[in-house]
Design a protein around this motif. Sequence first.
Motif, short mmCIF file in Angstrom:
data_model
loop_
_atom_site.label_atom_id
_atom_site.label_comp_id
_atom_site.label_asym_id
_atom_site.label_seq_id
_atom_site.Cartn_x
_atom_site.Cartn_y
_atom_site.Cartn_z
N GLY A 137 -28.45 14.71 -37.03
CA GLY A 137 -27.01 15.12 -36.95
C GLY A 137 -26.29 14.43 -37.98
N ASP A 138 -26.63 13.70 -38.89
CA ASP A 138 -25.69 12.76 -39.99
C ASP A 138 -25.40 13.67 -40.81
N ALA A 139 -25.94 14.82 -40.96
CA ALA A 139 -25.32 15.59 -42.22
C ALA A 139 -24.26 16.53 -41.58
N TYR A 140 -23.77 16.32 -40.38
CA TYR A 140 -22.63 17.33 -40.21
C TYR A 140 -21.47 17.48 -41.01
N SER A 194 -23.75 10.05 -30.13
CA SER A 194 -24.78 9.05 -30.20
C SER A 194 -25.46 8.55 -28.74
N GLY A 195 -26.99 8.10 -29.03
CA GLY A 195 -27.54 7.84 -27.83
C GLY A 195 -28.84 7.17 -28.19
N PRO A 196 -29.77 6.89 -27.15
CA PRO A 196 -30.92 6.40 -27.75
C PRO A 196 -31.79 6.90 -28.76
N ALA A 197 -32.16 6.59 -29.80
CA ALA A 197 -32.74 7.63 -30.65
C ALA A 197 -34.54 7.56 -30.67
N VAL A 198 -34.98 8.64 -30.74
CA VAL A 198 -36.40 8.84 -30.59
C VAL A 198 -36.90 9.60 -31.63
N VAL A 199 -38.24 9.52 -31.95
CA VAL A 199 -38.71 10.48 -32.97
C VAL A 199 -38.43 11.91 -32.65
N GLU A 231 -32.15 15.07 -27.08
CA GLU A 231 -31.29 16.27 -26.91
C GLU A 231 -31.24 17.23 -28.18
N CYS A 232 -31.65 16.54 -29.37
CA CYS A 232 -31.66 17.08 -30.70
C CYS A 232 -32.75 18.13 -30.58
N ASP A 233 -33.92 17.91 -30.25
CA ASP A 233 -34.99 18.83 -29.43
C ASP A 233 -34.72 19.56 -28.48
N LEU A 234 -34.18 19.04 -27.28
CA LEU A 234 -34.34 19.73 -26.07
C LEU A 234 -33.18 20.91 -25.95
N ALA A 270 -24.58 19.82 -26.35
CA ALA A 270 -23.40 21.06 -26.59
C ALA A 270 -23.35 20.56 -28.46
N TRP A 271 -23.05 19.55 -28.81
CA TRP A 271 -23.01 19.03 -30.12
C TRP A 271 -24.04 19.34 -30.99
N PHE A 272 -25.12 18.96 -30.77
CA PHE A 272 -26.45 19.28 -31.39
C PHE A 272 -26.32 20.91 -31.52
N LEU A 273 -26.25 21.63 -30.41
CA LEU A 273 -26.32 23.08 -30.28
C LEU A 273 -25.19 23.63 -31.46
N ALA A 274 -24.29 23.13 -31.58
CA ALA A 274 -23.06 23.55 -32.30
C ALA A 274 -23.24 23.18 -33.90
N VAL A 275 -23.83 22.04 -34.11
CA VAL A 275 -24.16 21.65 -35.46
C VAL A 275 -25.32 22.85 -36.11
N ARG A 276 -26.18 22.78 -35.23
CA ARG A 276 -27.52 23.82 -35.75
C ARG A 276 -26.73 25.32 -35.83
N ALA A 277 -25.94 25.72 -35.01
CA ALA A 277 -25.47 27.05 -35.18
C ALA A 277 -24.37 27.30 -36.21
N LEU A 278 -23.76 26.24 -36.85
CA LEU A 278 -23.15 26.19 -38.10
C LEU A 278 -23.90 26.37 -39.27
#
Length: 329
Positions: A137-140, A194-199, A231-234, A270-278
């Motif tokens: 999401g850093d490229a948002y 932001s939250g705990p980062a995983v691969v 959540e980026c994958d989920l 919701a945030w990751f979903l919106a970024v991907r949609a745009l």
Amino acid sequence: MDVVGWVRDEFALELSEVDEVPYGADLRARLWRGATGDGARYAVKLSGGGTPAGLIVSAYLAERGVPGIAAPVRTRDGLLFAERDGYRLSVVPWASDWRALDGPMTEAHWRAYGELLAAVHAVPVTDELERLLPGGGDAYPSIVAATRDVAGRLRDRADHGDPLVAELVATWAAHGDRVSTLLGGVERLAADRSGPAVVCHGDPHLGNLLLGPDGQVWLIDWDDAVLAPRECDLMFVVGGVLAFAPITAEQEKAALAGYGTVDIDAVRLAWFLAVRALDDLSDWTRQALDPSGSPDDRARAARIVRGLVSPVGLITLADIALRDLDGRR
């Protein structure tokens, strides 16, 4: 370019058959299915951009025993890829001809899909991965800017002589309020994502999932791997989109049964979903507008845009997720 010779020289594999595979949205890459005389098959990929981070990630996951990961074949020198004339060549065992996008996925496949994502998210994040992988999401900001740019280009189009352009102008005009909602939500919630980062794979849709017998699955194409909250994958599982249609309640239940107990953050989802949609909407619209593209490619891009704004498309689902989030506050 003599790909067969390059594979022989660098990977010590003698390919007797090579067929180009037309799948994938990366315009800077080409993919072939190659076979050796003994029947072994390989995915041979030529990339003209990006980084080799995806190969490094998939090799690491395979070494850690994550199921459903095809480890890259190493070169004669023990490297994960070969480089020549600005191109990167990689070879990976061909896992399956059965794409999840073509279906059908059984309950066992959905459960294995969830297990695979859980195993990926559970691997330790090494110092090398922290250096190599971008944050999810850093490229948002660039995605928001690109979306506004496309919207402006379409508003300013006076010549609708091209029917495809006329259709896109009408589509964006009809769904402008929802696009504005997504833009506002992405910027407003950026600090809360932001939250705990995983691969994370970053793009685990059905087009990147291969199926096998007895519920076996493989997740391929790790070029978009990131470090991000899970959540980026989920978002592809929980109320998200896997193939231009929402995942059903039964499919989601099976995938989450495989994933295991997890506390999913509604804001991050919701945030990751919106970024991907745009990102999808602006990118596919640009491809449909590109006069240098072939008629077939432009028409395909326009069809995808129609799917994105449909009642079951990603734009609609992201809009619903943001409005539901606002309703909880």
